[in-house]
Write a protein that holds these residues in place. Structure first.
Motif, PDB file in Angstrom:
ATOM      1  N   ALA A 167       0.202  41.579  82.353  1.00  0.00           N
ATOM      2  CA  ALA A 167       1.520  41.566  81.707  1.00  0.00           C
ATOM      3  C   ALA A 167       2.131  42.962  81.692  1.00  0.00           C
ATOM      4  O   ALA A 167       3.326  43.138  81.955  1.00  0.00           O
ATOM      5  CB  ALA A 167       1.398  41.027  80.289  1.00  0.00           C
ATOM      6  N   ARG A 168       1.302  43.958  81.385  1.00  0.00           N
ATOM      7  CA  ARG A 168       1.806  45.330  81.368  1.00  0.00           C
ATOM      8  C   ARG A 168       2.201  45.784  82.771  1.00  0.00           C
ATOM      9  O   ARG A 168       3.257  46.392  82.980  1.00  0.00           O
ATOM     10  CB  ARG A 168       0.734  46.260  80.795  1.00  0.00           C
ATOM     11  CG  ARG A 168       1.147  47.728  80.749  1.00  0.00           C
ATOM     12  CD  ARG A 168       0.093  48.539  80.018  1.00  0.00           C
ATOM     13  NE  ARG A 168      -1.192  48.530  80.710  1.00  0.00           N
ATOM     14  CZ  ARG A 168      -2.375  48.615  80.088  1.00  0.00           C
ATOM     15  NH1 ARG A 168      -2.434  48.673  78.778  1.00  0.00           N
ATOM     16  NH2 ARG A 168      -3.491  48.614  80.787  1.00  0.00           N
ATOM     17  N   PHE A 169       1.357  45.460  83.751  1.00  0.00           N
ATOM     18  CA  PHE A 169       1.636  45.868  85.120  1.00  0.00           C
ATOM     19  C   PHE A 169       2.889  45.185  85.643  1.00  0.00           C
ATOM     20  O   PHE A 169       3.725  45.815  86.308  1.00  0.00           O
ATOM     21  CB  PHE A 169       0.448  45.536  86.021  1.00  0.00           C
ATOM     22  CG  PHE A 169       0.560  46.089  87.410  1.00  0.00           C
ATOM     23  CD1 PHE A 169       0.127  47.372  87.684  1.00  0.00           C
ATOM     24  CD2 PHE A 169       1.116  45.337  88.427  1.00  0.00           C
ATOM     25  CE1 PHE A 169       0.245  47.895  88.967  1.00  0.00           C
ATOM     26  CE2 PHE A 169       1.227  45.841  89.708  1.00  0.00           C
ATOM     27  CZ  PHE A 169       0.797  47.130  89.978  1.00  0.00           C
ATOM     28  N   ALA A 170       3.056  43.888  85.343  1.00  0.00           N
ATOM     29  CA  ALA A 170       4.228  43.150  85.822  1.00  0.00           C
ATOM     30  C   ALA A 170       5.511  43.760  85.288  1.00  0.00           C
ATOM     31  O   ALA A 170       6.523  43.838  85.997  1.00  0.00           O
ATOM     32  CB  ALA A 170       4.116  41.688  85.397  1.00  0.00           C
ATOM     33  N   GLY A 225       5.189  49.122  97.170  1.00  0.00           N
ATOM     34  CA  GLY A 225       6.119  48.350  97.977  1.00  0.00           C
ATOM     35  C   GLY A 225       7.593  48.568  97.702  1.00  0.00           C
ATOM     36  O   GLY A 225       8.435  48.016  98.405  1.00  0.00           O
ATOM     37  N   TRP A 226       7.937  49.377  96.693  1.00  0.00           N
ATOM     38  CA  TRP A 226       9.348  49.601  96.340  1.00  0.00           C
ATOM     39  C   TRP A 226       9.946  50.674  97.234  1.00  0.00           C
ATOM     40  O   TRP A 226       9.331  51.718  97.484  1.00  0.00           O
ATOM     41  CB  TRP A 226       9.442  50.007  94.865  1.00  0.00           C
ATOM     42  CG  TRP A 226      10.831  50.315  94.388  1.00  0.00           C
ATOM     43  CD1 TRP A 226      11.947  49.573  94.572  1.00  0.00           C
ATOM     44  CD2 TRP A 226      11.230  51.461  93.638  1.00  0.00           C
ATOM     45  NE1 TRP A 226      13.037  50.160  93.984  1.00  0.00           N
ATOM     46  CE2 TRP A 226      12.624  51.335  93.391  1.00  0.00           C
ATOM     47  CE3 TRP A 226      10.571  52.572  93.134  1.00  0.00           C
ATOM     48  CZ2 TRP A 226      13.343  52.284  92.682  1.00  0.00           C
ATOM     49  CZ3 TRP A 226      11.283  53.515  92.428  1.00  0.00           C
ATOM     50  CH2 TRP A 226      12.666  53.368  92.193  1.00  0.00           C
ATOM     51  N   ASP A 227      11.204  50.437  97.684  1.00  0.00           N
ATOM     52  CA  ASP A 227      11.840  51.402  98.600  1.00  0.00           C
ATOM     53  C   ASP A 227      12.565  52.517  97.867  1.00  0.00           C
ATOM     54  O   ASP A 227      13.185  53.373  98.499  1.00  0.00           O
ATOM     55  CB  ASP A 227      12.804  50.680  99.550  1.00  0.00           C
ATOM     56  CG  ASP A 227      14.028  50.113  98.818  1.00  0.00           C
ATOM     57  OD1 ASP A 227      14.078  50.183  97.564  1.00  0.00           O
ATOM     58  OD2 ASP A 227      14.937  49.586  99.507  1.00  0.00           O
ATOM     59  N   GLU A 269       2.506  36.661  90.450  1.00  0.00           N
ATOM     60  CA  GLU A 269       1.043  36.570  90.441  1.00  0.00           C
ATOM     61  C   GLU A 269       0.463  37.952  90.712  1.00  0.00           C
ATOM     62  O   GLU A 269       0.838  38.619  91.676  1.00  0.00           O
ATOM     63  CB  GLU A 269       0.547  35.571  91.481  1.00  0.00           C
ATOM     64  CG  GLU A 269       0.558  34.141  90.969  1.00  0.00           C
ATOM     65  CD  GLU A 269      -0.296  33.218  91.824  1.00  0.00           C
ATOM     66  OE1 GLU A 269      -0.825  32.238  91.280  1.00  0.00           O
ATOM     67  OE2 GLU A 269      -0.425  33.480  93.033  1.00  0.00           O
ATOM     68  N   VAL A 270      -0.458  38.345  89.837  1.00  0.00           N
ATOM     69  CA  VAL A 270      -1.030  39.689  89.911  1.00  0.00           C
ATOM     70  C   VAL A 270      -2.530  39.579  90.198  1.00  0.00           C
ATOM     71  O   VAL A 270      -3.282  39.038  89.378  1.00  0.00           O
ATOM     72  CB  VAL A 270      -0.810  40.455  88.595  1.00  0.00           C
ATOM     73  CG1 VAL A 270      -1.355  41.877  88.712  1.00  0.00           C
ATOM     74  CG2 VAL A 270       0.675  40.478  88.231  1.00  0.00           C
ATOM     75  N   PRO A 271      -3.004  40.093  91.355  1.00  0.00           N
ATOM     76  CA  PRO A 271      -4.437  40.083  91.653  1.00  0.00           C
ATOM     77  C   PRO A 271      -5.144  41.202  90.872  1.00  0.00           C
ATOM     78  O   PRO A 271      -4.698  42.351  90.883  1.00  0.00           O
ATOM     79  CB  PRO A 271      -4.505  40.350  93.156  1.00  0.00           C
ATOM     80  CG  PRO A 271      -3.095  40.216  93.654  1.00  0.00           C
ATOM     81  CD  PRO A 271      -2.216  40.555  92.502  1.00  0.00           C
ATOM     82  N   GLN A 289      -1.762  43.348  96.119  1.00  0.00           N
ATOM     83  CA  GLN A 289      -0.308  43.394  96.048  1.00  0.00           C
ATOM     84  C   GLN A 289       0.207  42.182  95.268  1.00  0.00           C
ATOM     85  O   GLN A 289      -0.038  41.041  95.644  1.00  0.00           O
ATOM     86  CB  GLN A 289       0.260  43.362  97.466  1.00  0.00           C
ATOM     87  CG  GLN A 289       1.760  43.530  97.547  1.00  0.00           C
ATOM     88  CD  GLN A 289       2.217  44.951  97.247  1.00  0.00           C
ATOM     89  OE1 GLN A 289       2.413  45.289  96.083  1.00  0.00           O
ATOM     90  NE2 GLN A 289       2.392  45.764  98.286  1.00  0.00           N
ATOM     91  N   PRO A 290       0.909  42.391  94.154  1.00  0.00           N
ATOM     92  CA  PRO A 290       1.488  41.262  93.421  1.00  0.00           C
ATOM     93  C   PRO A 290       2.497  40.513  94.292  1.00  0.00           C
ATOM     94  O   PRO A 290       3.061  41.072  95.238  1.00  0.00           O
ATOM     95  CB  PRO A 290       2.180  41.931  92.223  1.00  0.00           C
ATOM     96  CG  PRO A 290       1.517  43.259  92.095  1.00  0.00           C
ATOM     97  CD  PRO A 290       1.171  43.674  93.487  1.00  0.00           C
TER      98      PRO A 290
END
Length: 282
Positions: free
Chosen positions: A59-62, A93-95, A146-148, A161-162
C-alpha cells in the motif's frame, strides 16, 4: 525325577502363555499411533510471505509509485527506495514527466506465488492534472495495481515491476425483503424518532435517548432537513427496531441516508413510553 521336572516346566510354560493370552484379550496392548506427516500445504505455508506486512508495504509503495511531479522527481525516488532492494532503479519505469497524486491506497488480496514471493492487489485513488495554467483541471479515478513482493531477512521488499490491472466489476445482489410494518407503533413513535434526530444533530442526544443508551454524538456541520420515512417492524418485547430515511444538509448539498433505529420501552410512574436505544447503519 528329571522327567517330572520337565513336565512341570512344560506346564508352567503353558500356564504362562494362557495368562498372557487372556490379558491380551481383556486389555489389548496400546497401539502407537504414527506421528502425523507434515503435509504439503503446511510445508508451503511456512514459506508464505506474511500477509499483514505485505499489505502494509504494498500500500505504501503503490502510493509512492503512482505519485509524481516533474518539478521534484527525487521525492518519488527517495520514497520508493525505502521498499526496494539496495541498488534497484528507483525511477521504476517513470519517464520523469507529468503530475499525479495518489489520495488513498487500500491493500487487498495477497496471492502467494512461490516460496517467499507473493503479489498484493492494491486499490489506488489517483488524481491526475490535465492541461496547464487556467485550463488545468483534475480528474480522479480508482485503479488497481498488483505489487510483487518478497520476504527476506525479516523484511518484505518490492522485488518486481508493479502492473496496473482492472478492478472487479459490480455483481447483482437482491436485497432481502423488509420485515412487516407495525402501523400502530410506527405512528406512535414517529415524533419520538424525529425529536431524537433533532437532539442528535444538536449534540444533545443523551437527553432524548433512553436511559442507559450509548449514542455517540453526531458532530459535524449537519442540519436535519427532514425525516422522510419511519417504519417500525412487527415484533414483541420492550426492544423494537425500525428503519428511518433521513435527509441531512451538509457541504451545500442534501444527502439522504437510512438508519436502523432500535427503540426501548421505558416505564416510570405507571406510565411507559418509547425512546431511542441504538442507531446504526442499515
Amino acid at each position: 525325577m528329571a522327567r517330572r521336572a520337565g513336565r512341570l516346566a512344560t506346564w508352567a510354560v503353558v500356564v504362562l502363555l494362557a495368562v498372557v493370552g487372556v490379558r491380551s484379550i481383556i486389555s489389548p496392548p496400546v497401539r502407537q499411533e504414527a506421528a502425523p506427516k507434515w503435509g504439503e500445504k503446511a510445508e508451503a505455508e511456512k514459506d508464505d510471505v506474511p500477509e499483514t506486512l505485505a499489505q502494509q508495504v504494498a500500500a505504501r509503495f503503490a502510493r509512492s509509485y503512482l505519485t509524481w511531479t516533474h518539478q521534484a522527481p527525487q521525492i518519488r525516488e527517495r520514497e520508493l527506495a525505502r521498499d526496494l532492494p539496495k541498488g534497484a532503479d528507483a525511477k521504476a519505469g517513470w519517464d520523469g514527466q507529468g503530475t499525479q497524486l495518489v489520495a488513498q491506497s487500500i491493500p487487498g488480496t495477497v496471492t502467494q506465488t512461490r516460496p517467499h514471493h507473493a503479489r498484493v492487489l492494491v486499490d489506488v485513488r489517483v488524481s491526475t492534472t490535465i492541461g496547464s495554467g487556467r485550463k488545468a483541471g483534475t480528474t480522479s479515478a480508482w485503479m488497481g495495481l498488483e505489487v510483487p513482493v518478497s520476504h527476506s531477512s525479516g523484511r518484505v521488499l518490492v522485488t518486481g515491476q508493479p502492473a496496473l490491472v482492472g478492478l472487479e466489476e459490480p455483481v447483482r445482489w437482491k436485497e432481502p425483503d423488509a420485515p412487516a410494518t407495525d402501523t400502530e407503533l410506527t405512528e406512535r413513535t414517529r415524533t419520538t424518532v424525529e425529536n431524537f434526530l433533532k437532539a442528535w444533530v444538536n449534540g444533545t442526544a443523551d437527553q432524548a435517548a433512553a436511559p442507559g443508551a450509548k449514542v455517540t454524538p453526531l458532530g459535524g456541520h449537519l442540519t436535519l432537513r427532514s425525516l422522510d420515512s419511519w417504519s417500525a417492524f412487527t415484533g414483541s418485547g420492550d426492544r423494537r427496531t425500525g428503519l428511518a430515511q433521513v435527509r441531512w444538509q451538509l457541504g451545500g448539498a442534501v444527502l439522504q441516508q437510512t438508519y436502523r433505529i432500535t427503540l426501548a420501552q421505558v416505564s416510570a410512574d405507571d406510565a411507559s413510553r418509547w425512546q431511542v436505544w441504538r442507531v446504526t447503519a442499515q
